[in-house]
Motif scaffolding. Structure first.
Motif, PDB file in Angstrom:
ATOM      1  N   LYS A  75       0.839  -1.197   0.000  1.00 42.70           N
ATOM      2  CA  LYS A  75       0.000   0.000   0.000  1.00 42.70           C
ATOM      3  C   LYS A  75       0.879   1.254   0.000  1.00 42.70           C
ATOM      4  N   ASP A  76       2.062   1.170   0.636  1.00 42.86           N
ATOM      5  CA  ASP A  76       2.990   2.295   0.670  1.00 42.86           C
ATOM      6  C   ASP A  76       4.345   1.824   0.146  1.00 42.86           C
ATOM      7  N   ASN A  77       4.281   1.079  -0.929  1.00 42.63           N
ATOM      8  CA  ASN A  77       5.485   0.612  -1.645  1.00 42.63           C
ATOM      9  C   ASN A  77       6.517  -0.019  -0.715  1.00 42.63           C
ATOM     10  N   ASN A 118       8.582   1.391  13.074  1.00 38.56           N
ATOM     11  CA  ASN A 118       7.607   2.230  13.782  1.00 38.56           C
ATOM     12  C   ASN A 118       6.194   1.683  13.625  1.00 38.56           C
ATOM     13  N   HIS A 119       5.971   0.985  12.538  1.00 41.39           N
ATOM     14  CA  HIS A 119       4.638   0.455  12.220  1.00 41.39           C
ATOM     15  C   HIS A 119       4.793  -0.804  11.348  1.00 41.39           C
ATOM     16  N   THR A 120       3.689  -1.538  11.249  1.00 46.78           N
ATOM     17  CA  THR A 120       3.668  -2.675  10.317  1.00 46.78           C
ATOM     18  C   THR A 120       2.518  -2.450   9.347  1.00 46.78           C
ATOM     19  N   PHE A 212      21.483  -0.562   8.677  1.00 48.54           N
ATOM     20  CA  PHE A 212      20.076  -0.237   8.418  1.00 48.54           C
ATOM     21  C   PHE A 212      19.906   1.262   8.182  1.00 48.54           C
ATOM     22  N   ARG A 213      19.014   1.576   7.291  1.00 42.97           N
ATOM     23  CA  ARG A 213      18.418   2.919   7.230  1.00 42.97           C
ATOM     24  C   ARG A 213      17.123   2.768   7.999  1.00 42.97           C
ATOM     25  N   LEU A 214      16.979   3.501   9.085  1.00 45.92           N
ATOM     26  CA  LEU A 214      15.871   3.274  10.016  1.00 45.92           C
ATOM     27  C   LEU A 214      14.746   4.255   9.747  1.00 45.92           C
ATOM     28  N   ASP A 215      13.679   3.710   9.175  1.00 49.89           N
ATOM     29  CA  ASP A 215      12.543   4.491   8.705  1.00 49.89           C
ATOM     30  C   ASP A 215      11.791   5.136   9.878  1.00 49.89           C
ATOM     31  N   ALA A 216      11.556   6.451   9.767  1.00 47.85           N
ATOM     32  CA  ALA A 216      10.675   7.143  10.734  1.00 47.85           C
ATOM     33  C   ALA A 216      11.032   6.772  12.181  1.00 47.85           C
ATOM     34  N   VAL A 267      15.197  11.191  10.690  1.00 47.40           N
ATOM     35  CA  VAL A 267      14.826  11.969  11.885  1.00 47.40           C
ATOM     36  C   VAL A 267      14.368  13.352  11.453  1.00 47.40           C
ATOM     37  N   ALA A 268      13.067  13.522  11.366  1.00 46.71           N
ATOM     38  CA  ALA A 268      12.508  14.801  10.906  1.00 46.71           C
ATOM     39  C   ALA A 268      12.198  15.713  12.083  1.00 46.71           C
ATOM     40  N   TYR A 269      11.983  16.993  11.781  1.00 48.09           N
ATOM     41  CA  TYR A 269      11.534  17.962  12.786  1.00 48.09           C
ATOM     42  C   TYR A 269      12.473  18.062  13.990  1.00 48.09           C
ATOM     43  N   CYS A 295      14.778  19.328   2.713  1.00 52.05           N
ATOM     44  CA  CYS A 295      13.823  18.649   1.838  1.00 52.05           C
ATOM     45  C   CYS A 295      12.369  18.761   2.268  1.00 52.05           C
ATOM     46  N   ASP A 296      12.117  18.891   3.571  1.00 50.91           N
ATOM     47  CA  ASP A 296      10.717  19.010   4.006  1.00 50.91           C
ATOM     48  C   ASP A 296      10.255  20.456   4.069  1.00 50.91           C
ATOM     49  N   GLU A 297      11.227  21.386   4.185  1.00 54.14           N
ATOM     50  CA  GLU A 297      10.813  22.760   4.514  1.00 54.14           C
ATOM     51  C   GLU A 297      11.331  23.813   3.545  1.00 54.14           C
ATOM     52  N   ASN A 329      15.506  11.885  -2.642  1.00 51.28           N
ATOM     53  CA  ASN A 329      15.415  10.450  -2.330  1.00 51.28           C
ATOM     54  C   ASN A 329      14.060   9.980  -2.842  1.00 51.28           C
ATOM     55  N   HIS A 330      13.577   8.821  -2.404  1.00 50.64           N
ATOM     56  CA  HIS A 330      12.323   8.278  -2.945  1.00 50.64           C
ATOM     57  C   HIS A 330      11.109   9.057  -2.440  1.00 50.64           C
ATOM     58  N   ASP A 331      11.332   9.952  -1.463  1.00 47.64           N
ATOM     59  CA  ASP A 331      10.215  10.758  -0.936  1.00 47.64           C
ATOM     60  C   ASP A 331      10.248  12.188  -1.446  1.00 47.64           C
ATOM     61  N   HIS A 332      11.316  12.555  -2.126  1.00 50.55           N
ATOM     62  CA  HIS A 332      11.479  13.962  -2.521  1.00 50.55           C
ATOM     63  C   HIS A 332      11.824  14.051  -3.992  1.00 50.55           C
ATOM     64  N   THR A 333      11.224  15.019  -4.661  1.00 46.71           N
ATOM     65  CA  THR A 333      11.380  15.108  -6.105  1.00 46.71           C
ATOM     66  C   THR A 333      12.838  15.338  -6.490  1.00 46.71           C
ATOM     67  N   SER A 415       5.172  15.764  -5.516  1.00 47.37           N
ATOM     68  CA  SER A 415       4.731  14.366  -5.412  1.00 47.37           C
ATOM     69  C   SER A 415       5.936  13.433  -5.314  1.00 47.37           C
ATOM     70  N   ARG A 416       5.835  12.441  -4.465  1.00 49.65           N
ATOM     71  CA  ARG A 416       6.949  11.503  -4.306  1.00 49.65           C
ATOM     72  C   ARG A 416       7.156  10.683  -5.583  1.00 49.65           C
ATOM     73  N   ASP A 417       6.148  10.610  -6.431  1.00 50.29           N
ATOM     74  CA  ASP A 417       6.305   9.841  -7.674  1.00 50.29           C
ATOM     75  C   ASP A 417       7.280  10.510  -8.632  1.00 50.29           C
TER      76      ASP A 417
HETATM   77  O1  TEU Z   1       9.075   8.606   5.433  1.00 47.50           O
HETATM   78  C1  TEU Z   1       8.787   9.188   6.671  1.00 47.50           C
HETATM   79  C2  TEU Z   1       8.299  10.594   6.449  1.00 47.50           C
HETATM   80  O2  TEU Z   1       7.595  10.871   5.553  1.00 47.50           O
HETATM   81  C3  TEU Z   1       8.717  11.585   7.440  1.00 47.50           C
HETATM   82  O3  TEU Z   1       9.191  10.912   8.589  1.00 47.50           O
HETATM   83  C4  TEU Z   1       9.882  12.482   7.090  1.00 47.50           C
HETATM   84  O4  TEU Z   1       9.708  13.554   7.993  1.00 47.50           O
HETATM   85  C5  TEU Z   1       9.945  13.241   5.881  1.00 47.50           C
HETATM   86  O5  TEU Z   1       8.706  13.926   5.791  1.00 47.50           O
HETATM   87  C6  TEU Z   1      10.221  12.544   4.615  1.00 47.50           C
HETATM   88  O6  TEU Z   1      10.267  13.608   3.709  1.00 47.50           O
HETATM   89  C7  TEU Z   1       9.348   7.224   5.566  1.00 47.50           C
HETATM   90  C8  TEU Z   1       9.625   6.651   4.188  1.00 47.50           C
HETATM   91  O7  TEU Z   1      10.777   7.296   3.644  1.00 47.50           O
HETATM   92  C9  TEU Z   1       8.400   6.869   3.342  1.00 47.50           C
HETATM   93  O8  TEU Z   1       8.628   6.425   1.994  1.00 47.50           O
HETATM   94  C10 TEU Z   1       7.243   6.101   3.957  1.00 47.50           C
HETATM   95  O9  TEU Z   1       6.069   6.382   3.227  1.00 47.50           O
HETATM   96  C11 TEU Z   1       7.043   6.509   5.421  1.00 47.50           C
HETATM   97  O10 TEU Z   1       8.256   6.542   6.160  1.00 47.50           O
HETATM   98  C12 TEU Z   1       6.144   5.511   6.134  1.00 47.50           C
HETATM   99  O11 TEU Z   1       6.865   4.326   6.351  1.00 47.50           O
END
Ligand code: TEU
Length: 561
Positions: A75-77, A118-120, A212-216, A267-269, A295-297, A329-333, A415-417
């Motif tokens: 659902k979230d690749n 952080n989630h499953t 590991f790259r540790l997601d969120a 590690v955002a914010y 990238c976020d701001e 990266n995969h979340d940023h254009t 868009s992340r796409d």
């Molecule tokens: O992204 C996490 C995420 O979106 C934020 O933690 C982060 O602050 C920032 O906004 C990213 O620009 C990770 C993955 O990289 C993302 O692809 C997943 O969709 C998300 O976690 C949920 O697992």
């Protein structure tokens, strides 16, 4: 030892700035589903990565970061995992993974896996059990709360939804999800959860992965009592809460400390002061982090602000913890579209950003396709977009009454796409990515922008990245040099010095589309300097330390004393 050497050894001694393999590494991020499709199902796969390892080796990257390929409903690749111990069939098999590890090792390429703890997925057996009844032994593996008179327990948003809570009629409670409904958060307060995750980490580390790259990862701790937020739209309440460091210290003690590995936390914010708590070498949590102040701001390029961010993070971390440098990266254009100029100056601006990212303090990450200057994309229909974050946002805004066409135009740029379209290997059908039907549209500019074309052009971005990586290996100042900006008053220029032992690196660049003449400060004698790399073929000679920089021109000089 001269003054500089004394200062450097003092820094290393006092701040234990140990030299390590990962600090000296360049990481190449492989979003495998868009990298190369070996079996024609329209998705990239692990065998596709194996087939392209020589390409990555030729570039010179030391580490590959693989986005998640565990079993997932997708659902979230892949960021919604339903089995941490098996491999998503569209990505391949465990045998493919083991062969990938062997082939990477043969090429002295390390591999780090993206890990989402952080989630499953809501289809994980753990969640299915937890959801089944209030007294199921795994109920407390996730976060369940009573509603407030048919309303969610509080007013929080999630990253991907208007509410961070989803109602479950069967047990008349809500579960918490920081991201999509399909991604319920694990309850890290529960020791059973933590132990289960640590066991799983050992399983993959014992297979020989290098980290590991540790997601969120900064979201593991939730605020006490889940109080309402003053401003639900500012979702920083989801992250960096008290308790997160206790979990990371335990994770390091129970897992990371047993291996020579790289851990990079998403590690955002956080401010530099807060970020240091995650990566301070004396705290034994993580090795390095991605912060998202850029990238976020920073939706579009703002050099003044970028300089200020870099300065704060250098002063906040240097000598104590390690930073990471990335602009897509995969979340940023794609950076050349978002921050550079992906038309007339696509190559020059792409090279300028590459030179900057590889000469700033911290570990540089190359997102697949960045090395050939791939650009963002515009699909004409929301149906052509795949990203759950974008589709959820589109539906939310349209349901709130906004015009669909306007919403599409508003969401397209970020868009992340944009960064998830398949790698453009050549100008054949589907850009040589697949013999099948690609899971997402190929960027239409693949006939002009592709790997084959880049490898045939000695002045391509690819060979520029390759040379930057070679320079980082040859001169340790790129890695361990301190950082001192110069020419701050020149708003269109970015220039800094880095010094380590007897090496001084000068990075100087022009972020404007006009020529800029600049006087180099007297402390630097260009006649003693070697021009290591520039992004224009013909190099204007300098006179009395005065140089003229053309649009997006970047130069890196080395002065060895
Ligand atoms: O992204 C996490 C995420 O979106 C934020 O933690 C982060 O602050 C920032 O906004 C990213 O620009 C990770 C993955 O990289 C993302 O692809 C997943 O969709 C998300 O976690 C949920 O697992």
């Amino acid at each position: 030892m001269n003054y500089e050497e004394k200062k450097t050894s003092f820094l290393k001694e006092v701040f234990s700035m140990k030299e390590t393999w990962w600090k000296e590494s360049v990481v190449y991020q492989v979003y495998w589903r868009s990298f190369y499709d070996s079996d024609g199902d329209g998705y990239g796969d692990l065998r596709g990565v194996i087939e392209k390892l020589d390409y990555i080796k030729n570039l010179g990257a030391d580490v590959i970061w693989l986005n998640p390929f565990y079993v997932s409903p997708d659902k979230d690749n892949g960021y919604d995992i339903s089995d941490y111990y098996s491999i998503m069939p569209k990505a391949g098999t465990m045998q493919d993974f083991e062969e990938l590890m062997e082939e990477a090792k043969k090429r002295e390429i390390k591999v780090i896996m993206d890990l989402v703890v952080n989630h499953t997925s809501n289809e994980h057996p753990w969640f299915k059990e937890s959801k089944s009844s209030k007294d199921n032994p795994k109920r407390d593996w996730y976060i369940w709360r009573d509603g407030d008179h048919h309303n969610p327990p509080n007013n929080w948003r999630s990253y991907f939804c208007p509410s961070a809570w989803e109602y479950d009629e069967n047990t008349d409670q809500y579960y918490f999800h920081s991201f999509a409904v399909e991604q319920p958060d694990l309850n890290w307060e529960n020791e059973e959860v933590r132990e289960e995750i640590y066991n799983m980490m050992h399983f993959w580390l014992k297979k020989g992965i290098n980290g590991f790259r540790l997601d969120a990862i900064a979201l593991l701790a939730k605020p006490e009592g889940y109080p309402n937020a003053e401003n639900p739209e500012d979702i920083s309440y989801l992250t960096n809460n008290p308790g997160v460091h206790d979990y990371l210290e335990e994770m390091n003690e129970k897992v990371f400390s047993h291996y020579d590995m790289l851990t990079v936390g998403e590690v955002a914010y956080v401010t530099p002061k807060e970020g240091l708590l995650y990566v301070d070498e004396n705290r034994k949590e993580l090795n390095t982090l991605f912060h998202f102040e850029v990238c976020d701001e920073m939706p579009t390029w703002d050099l003044k602000r970028f300089k200020e961010i870099q300065k704060r993070w250098y002063e906040g971390l240097w000598g104590k913890g390690w930073n990471s440098q990335f602009l897509n990266n995969h979340d940023h254009t794609r950076l050349v579209t978002r921050y550079g100029n992906d038309a007339e100056y696509r190559i020059q601006s792409g090279k300028l950003f590459a030179a900057m990212l590889h000469s700033l303090p911290g570990m540089p990450y190359i997102y697949q396709g960045e090395e050939i200057g791939m650009t963002g994309v515009r699909f004409n229909s929301i149906d052509d977009y795949n990203d759950i974050a974008m589709k959820n946002k589109f539906n939310e805004l349209v349901e709130n009454g906004q015009d669909p066409e306007d919403v599409l135009k508003q969401l397209q740029p970020l868009s992340r796409d944009n960064s998830r379209t398949p790698i453009q290997w050549n100008d054949s059908e589907h850009a040589g990515f697949t013999k099948g039907t690609p899971w997402i549209n190929i960027n239409p500019n693949y006939k002009e922008i592709n790997v084959e074309e880049a490898l045939q052009d000695e002045d391509s971005l690819f060979y520029y990245y390759k040379k930057l990586i070679e320079l980082r290996k040859k001169y340790k100042v790129f890695v361990y040099g301190d950082f001192k900006t110069i020419l701050e008053e020149k708003e269109n220029l970015y220039a800094y010095l880095r010094t380590y032992n007897n090496e001084t690196l000068l990075f100087i660049s022009n972020f404007s589309e006009d020529n800029e003449t600049v006087e180099i400060p007297a402390e630097i004698n260009l006649s003693e300097a070697d021009l290591l790399i520039s992004n224009y073929k013909e190099n204007r000679t300098e006179t009395e330390n005065k140089i003229e920089l053309r649009p997006y021109e970047a130069r890196i000089y080395l002065i060895q004393r």
